[in-house]
Design a protein around this motif. Structure first.
Motif, PDB file in Angstrom:
ATOM      1  N   LEU A 419       8.224  -1.132   6.578  1.00  0.00           N
ATOM      2  CA  LEU A 419       8.290  -0.624   5.206  1.00  0.00           C
ATOM      3  C   LEU A 419       8.022  -1.736   4.192  1.00  0.00           C
ATOM      4  CD1 LEU A 419      11.300   1.880   5.354  1.00  0.00           C
ATOM      5  CD2 LEU A 419       8.897   2.264   5.839  1.00  0.00           C
ATOM      6  N   MET A 420       8.532  -2.939   4.484  1.00  0.00           N
ATOM      7  CA  MET A 420       8.295  -4.052   3.548  1.00  0.00           C
ATOM      8  C   MET A 420       6.812  -4.412   3.487  1.00  0.00           C
ATOM      9  SD  MET A 420      11.550  -6.598   4.114  1.00  0.00           S
ATOM     10  CE  MET A 420      11.164  -7.696   2.746  1.00  0.00           C
ATOM     11  N   ARG A 422       4.587  -2.524   3.309  1.00  0.00           N
ATOM     12  CA  ARG A 422       3.938  -1.569   2.397  1.00  0.00           C
ATOM     13  C   ARG A 422       4.442  -1.741   0.965  1.00  0.00           C
ATOM     14  NH1 ARG A 422       1.207  -1.769   6.280  1.00  0.00           N
ATOM     15  NH2 ARG A 422       0.716  -0.068   7.713  1.00  0.00           N
ATOM     16  N   GLY A 423       5.094  -2.879   0.699  1.00  0.00           N
ATOM     17  CA  GLY A 423       5.460  -3.202  -0.675  1.00  0.00           C
ATOM     18  C   GLY A 423       6.896  -2.898  -1.059  1.00  0.00           C
ATOM     19  N   LEU A 424       7.693  -2.368  -0.122  1.00  0.00           N
ATOM     20  CA  LEU A 424       9.089  -2.089  -0.462  1.00  0.00           C
ATOM     21  C   LEU A 424       9.922  -3.361  -0.268  1.00  0.00           C
ATOM     22  CD1 LEU A 424       7.883   0.805   0.376  1.00  0.00           C
ATOM     23  CD2 LEU A 424      10.266   1.441   0.745  1.00  0.00           C
ATOM     24  N   SER A 425      10.837  -3.620  -1.189  1.00  0.00           N
ATOM     25  CA  SER A 425      11.733  -4.762  -1.019  1.00  0.00           C
ATOM     26  C   SER A 425      12.666  -4.468   0.158  1.00  0.00           C
ATOM     27  CB  SER A 425      12.560  -4.970  -2.285  1.00  0.00           C
ATOM     28  OG  SER A 425      13.453  -3.887  -2.436  1.00  0.00           O
ATOM     29  N   GLU A 426      13.368  -5.495   0.627  1.00  0.00           N
ATOM     30  CA  GLU A 426      14.273  -5.272   1.750  1.00  0.00           C
ATOM     31  C   GLU A 426      15.313  -4.203   1.411  1.00  0.00           C
ATOM     32  OE1 GLU A 426      16.143  -8.793   3.263  1.00  0.00           O
ATOM     33  OE2 GLU A 426      17.247  -7.680   4.771  1.00  0.00           O
ATOM     34  N   ASP A 428      15.031  -1.757  -0.822  1.00  0.00           N
ATOM     35  CA  ASP A 428      14.372  -0.441  -0.883  1.00  0.00           C
ATOM     36  C   ASP A 428      14.076   0.086   0.520  1.00  0.00           C
ATOM     37  OD1 ASP A 428      14.375  -0.356  -3.619  1.00  0.00           O
ATOM     38  OD2 ASP A 428      12.372  -1.225  -3.829  1.00  0.00           O
TER      39      ASP A 428
ATOM     40  N   VAL B  75       7.782 -10.548   2.707  1.00  0.00           N
ATOM     41  CA  VAL B  75       6.853  -9.544   3.233  1.00  0.00           C
ATOM     42  C   VAL B  75       6.335  -8.623   2.123  1.00  0.00           C
ATOM     43  CG1 VAL B  75       6.587  -7.658   4.882  1.00  0.00           C
ATOM     44  CG2 VAL B  75       8.061  -9.611   5.450  1.00  0.00           C
ATOM     45  N   ASP B  76       7.247  -8.124   1.279  1.00  0.00           N
ATOM     46  CA  ASP B  76       6.821  -7.174   0.241  1.00  0.00           C
ATOM     47  C   ASP B  76       5.958  -7.864  -0.819  1.00  0.00           C
ATOM     48  OD1 ASP B  76       9.361  -8.404  -0.259  1.00  0.00           O
ATOM     49  OD2 ASP B  76       9.627  -7.103  -1.998  1.00  0.00           O
ATOM     50  N   ALA B  79       2.487  -7.944   0.524  1.00  0.00           N
ATOM     51  CA  ALA B  79       1.863  -6.627   0.364  1.00  0.00           C
ATOM     52  C   ALA B  79       1.405  -6.436  -1.079  1.00  0.00           C
ATOM     53  CB  ALA B  79       2.849  -5.530   0.767  1.00  0.00           C
ATOM     54  N   LYS B 108       5.284   1.016  -5.670  1.00  0.00           N
ATOM     55  CA  LYS B 108       5.758  -0.374  -5.610  1.00  0.00           C
ATOM     56  C   LYS B 108       4.585  -1.343  -5.755  1.00  0.00           C
ATOM     57  CE  LYS B 108      10.050   0.635  -4.735  1.00  0.00           C
ATOM     58  NZ  LYS B 108      11.074   0.428  -5.766  1.00  0.00           N
ATOM     59  N   ILE B 109       3.504  -1.064  -5.030  1.00  0.00           N
ATOM     60  CA  ILE B 109       2.386  -1.999  -5.019  1.00  0.00           C
ATOM     61  C   ILE B 109       1.656  -2.022  -6.364  1.00  0.00           C
ATOM     62  CG2 ILE B 109       0.044  -2.281  -4.032  1.00  0.00           C
ATOM     63  CD1 ILE B 109       1.321  -1.992  -1.297  1.00  0.00           C
TER      64      ILE B 109
END
Lengths: 466, 250
Positions: A419-420, A422-426, A428, B75-76, B79, B108-109
């Motif tokens: 999930l991270m 794909r841009g979600l914070s930990e 989220d 990681v985020d 992305a 989010k992105i």
């Protein structure tokens, strides 16, 4: 990779305190004198006092349970069992004193009543301060009132059912309940009447070092149907508060009842609540339960499938955070042929919280061709939390189908990474996994409550203040 | 053309085992790169290490993306900087629909609220182009998906999130001929002059429909040879033996 800490909540929107303004607050402790005084304050008939006194005797004779969470911190000498708010019961919010009305406004009760409820009851400490029901329901003979009024106005009906579902010798805290009970709701739905909108009772405990002991009695007569919603909350104090309510439900032949609860007691609360339903022939009893708050919770709603073809479903979720021990579950007794029970339970734990699912399934010899299916899933959000399942079953007949599936696991690092990426914070990512995990329960709730439950989950996870 | 990804002397290990042993790679806008190599060479590790998967530890070197040092980024954040990686076996997330997941990720992105109706329309169009079953986007994320459905769902996410660089990790493995064609079509739909694709594979099938600029041979944690599209064909015919033995440098 740097780790994000998921914060613990220290406060939430339920945690606003009003001054401990009361009309009367019983001195702390439990004695015959105190029980008699409660009864006198309530101007009750003699038969109710008799039950109270007998219950007090039973309370002293029974021991604390030898299983489950440690209750040794409960000292009845430190608890006030009766706190009368500075108002009588009102039928219009305008008449409820500002400070108390403000409490229920913040909890969204009058708004919900206006939008989608058929009736509302609101209890503040030991007494009901507001009760109302739509006129159209009154005309159909539906009774929805506070329990004291029911004793006064419908004595025959109350006498016929009161203590008949949950007897006073069931366990120590139900005996305590019957000795000092106060407030709660009474519902009678006449034969064939189907309520399209739910009724809701909300219980708010504001007073510190006190207990709430409301009694809710619901009778859904033959072929009738009802959705009843119960909400509970309290601000947090440093000392222990106690909730030992009782819910007695009678679901008559061909009737159906859904009982939904979103419970968010403060984390100094011992929640020792008892709920039971007797389900007659062709009737259906559904429980939907969200348990978030309280320091210790011991809550095991029970369905007694008394009539042929009766059914019950239980859908529940518990979320135990730091310092919480939530020992919840479900009990079912199959007493008649072709009965069925379906249980779906989920528990979450984080920051050292303990979530236990405890269940009892009893299928007696009469219950031929019955079915019972139980699924329980536990999700731990870190290494220091616990999630247990403790199922008991007692099957005394061959001709039954019984299945039990239990899964307990830690939140998947791989899923969080996915999930991270794909841009979600930990945070989220965890919240999305947890909400997904809770989804089978939230989709059983009315939309407003599903939103509320998601908000509670977010509060637990994110540590933000709404 | 602008450089998007610049990987310099990258070393990484899993547990005590060193897998990447000083890897260099540069990808510019508009380019399609392919990494091939024998099993265990570190192909999939590279994608995961670029993304800072906590299962791996970077021990040396740096990763820059779009001029920014992302060697130690979360990681985020990686992305959000515009890199996407497809997963070989993406996790199953119960109770979360594909639709809600991608909509949340896109929000989010792009750091904005996504218009529900526009998004739904676009997603349905893309899902159809990828020959995904109609109800798939409403199903729980990857739960009970077939191997092919999972891969297509990864490509769908790439199309919706429109990254600057898409790293496709063995997206073609285990797919039948038709599914490979559909996935290739998805990559074609994605590709513009402004973005780039890095395909990690051990088969040439997916490359047939694509215009490939560079093929890198990864052996024992290093890129040992770089050539053009014809190299892939040669590998398919002759295998990696000569690269493993000779260790020629590009």
């Amino acid at each position: 990779m740097p780790k994000t800490k998921v914060k613990e909540i220290n406060q939430n929107i339920y945690d606003f305190k009003n001054q401990d303004n009361f009309d009367f607050k019983m001195k702390k402790g439990l004695s015959e004198e105190i029980v008699r005084e409660i009864s006198k304050k309530k101007v009750e008939p003699e038969w109710v006092l008799d039950i109270r006194l007998k219950a007090l005797e039973v309370y002293h004779k029974l021991d604390l349970p030898i299983w489950g969470p440690d209750l040794s911190e409960l000292n009845m000498d430190e608890i006030s069992t009766y706190v009368k708010p500075k108002t009588d019961k009102k039928e219009s919010w305008e008449d409820v004193p500002e400070e108390i009305k403000d409490t229920f406004d913040k909890l969204g009760i009058p708004k919900a009543e206006h939008e989608y409820l058929a009736g509302v009851g609101a209890q503040y400490d030991s007494e009901v301060v507001y009760h109302s029901i739509k006129n159209s329901l009154l005309k159909q003979g539906v009774i929805y009132t506070d329990f004291d009024s029911a004793i006064r106005d419908y004595p025959e009906l109350v006498k016929e059912y009161f203590t008949k579902c949950v007897p006073l010798f069931d366990h120590k805290f139900i005996a305590l309940h019957y000795a000092v009970f106060s407030g709660g709701s009474f519902v009678y739905v006449p034969k064939g009447v189907k309520l399209e909108m739910p009724l809701q009772s909300y219980f708010r405990l504001n007073s510190p070092e006190s207990g709430q002991f409301e009694h809710t009695l619901i009778i859904v007569d033959e072929g009738a149907s009802l959705h009843f919603i119960e909400g509970c909350s309290a601000p947090k104090y440093n000392k222990v508060n106690l909730h030992a309510g009782c819910v007695e439900l009678f679901v008559k032949e061909g009737a159906s009842l859904r009982y939904s609860t979103i419970e968010n007691w403060s984390k100094n609360m011992l929640n020792l609540n008892t709920k039971k339903a007797i389900v007659e022939k062709d009737a259906k009893m559904e429980w939907v339960s969200g348990s978030f708050g309280s320091k210790i919770s011991m809550l095991y709603p029970m369905s007694i499938l008394k009539g042929e073809n009766s059914k019950t479903e239980f859908t529940g979720i518990s979320f135990a955070g730091k310092g919480q021990n939530l020992d919840n579950g479900f009990k079912v007794v199959h007493l008649a042929p072709n009965t069925s029970s379906v249980v779906s339970s989920r528990s979450l734990s984080k920051s050292g919280g303990v979530a236990t699912y405890r269940s009892l399934v009893s299928i007696l010899p009469e219950a031929t061709n019955s079915r019972c299916s139980i699924t329980c899933d536990g999700l731990m959000l870190d290494d220091i939390s616990r999630s247990d399942t403790i199922p008991f079953s007692n099957v005394e007949v061959d001709d039954v189908e019984i299945s039990h599936e239990a899964k307990v696991g830690k939140i998947s690092e791989k899923a969080i990474f996915y999930l991270m990426s794909r841009g979600l914070s930990e945070e989220d990512a965890k919240a999305m996994i947890v909400r997904g995990f809770a989804n089978p329960i939230s989709k059983e709730l009315p939309l407003e409550y599903a939103v509320e439950m998601n908000r509670l989950i977010n509060l637990e996870l994110e540590g933000s203040i709404g | 053309m602008k450089t998007l990804l610049k990987v310099k002397s990258l070393k990484a290990k899993v547990g005590e085992k060193e897998i990447l042993k000083g890897l260099n790679l540069e990808i510019k806008e508009g380019e399609v790169h392919v990494i091939m190599g024998p099993n265990g060479a570190g192909k999939s590790t590279l994608a995961n290490v670029i993304f800072n998967n906590p299962q791996f530890q970077k021990t040396a070197g740096s990763v820059f993306f779009d001029g920014k040092d992302i060697t130690n980024a979360k990681v985020d954040e990686i992305a959000k900087s515009g890199i996407f990686m497809s997963f070989q076996t993406p996790e199953e997330i119960s109770g979360v629909s594909v639709f809600n997941f991608i909509k949340t990720a896109k929000g989010k992105i792009e750091n904005k609220n996504i218009n529900y109706f526009d998004f739904k329309e676009e997603m349905q169009k893309n899902a159809k182009a990828l020959k995904m079953k109609g109800d798939l986007v409403n199903r729980e994320l990857n739960v009970g998906f077939s191997g092919g459905e999972k891969k297509k769902n990864e490509i769908l996410q790439m199309l919706e999130l429109s990254p600057k660089l898409a790293i496709l990790d063995e997206t073609d493995s285990g797919l039948d001929v038709d599914a490979i064609k559909t996935v290739s079509k998805g990559i074609e739909m994605f590709k513009t002059e402004k973005n780039a694709v890095l395909i990690i594979t051990h088969s040439c099938k997916i490359l047939q429909a694509l215009k490939v600029d560079f093929v890198h041979i990864l052996v024992d944690g290093k890129i040992v040879y770089t050539g053009n599209a014809s190299l892939a064909k040669e590998i398919e015919e002759n295998g990696y033996e000569k690269f493993e033995a000779g260790k020629k440098n590009a």
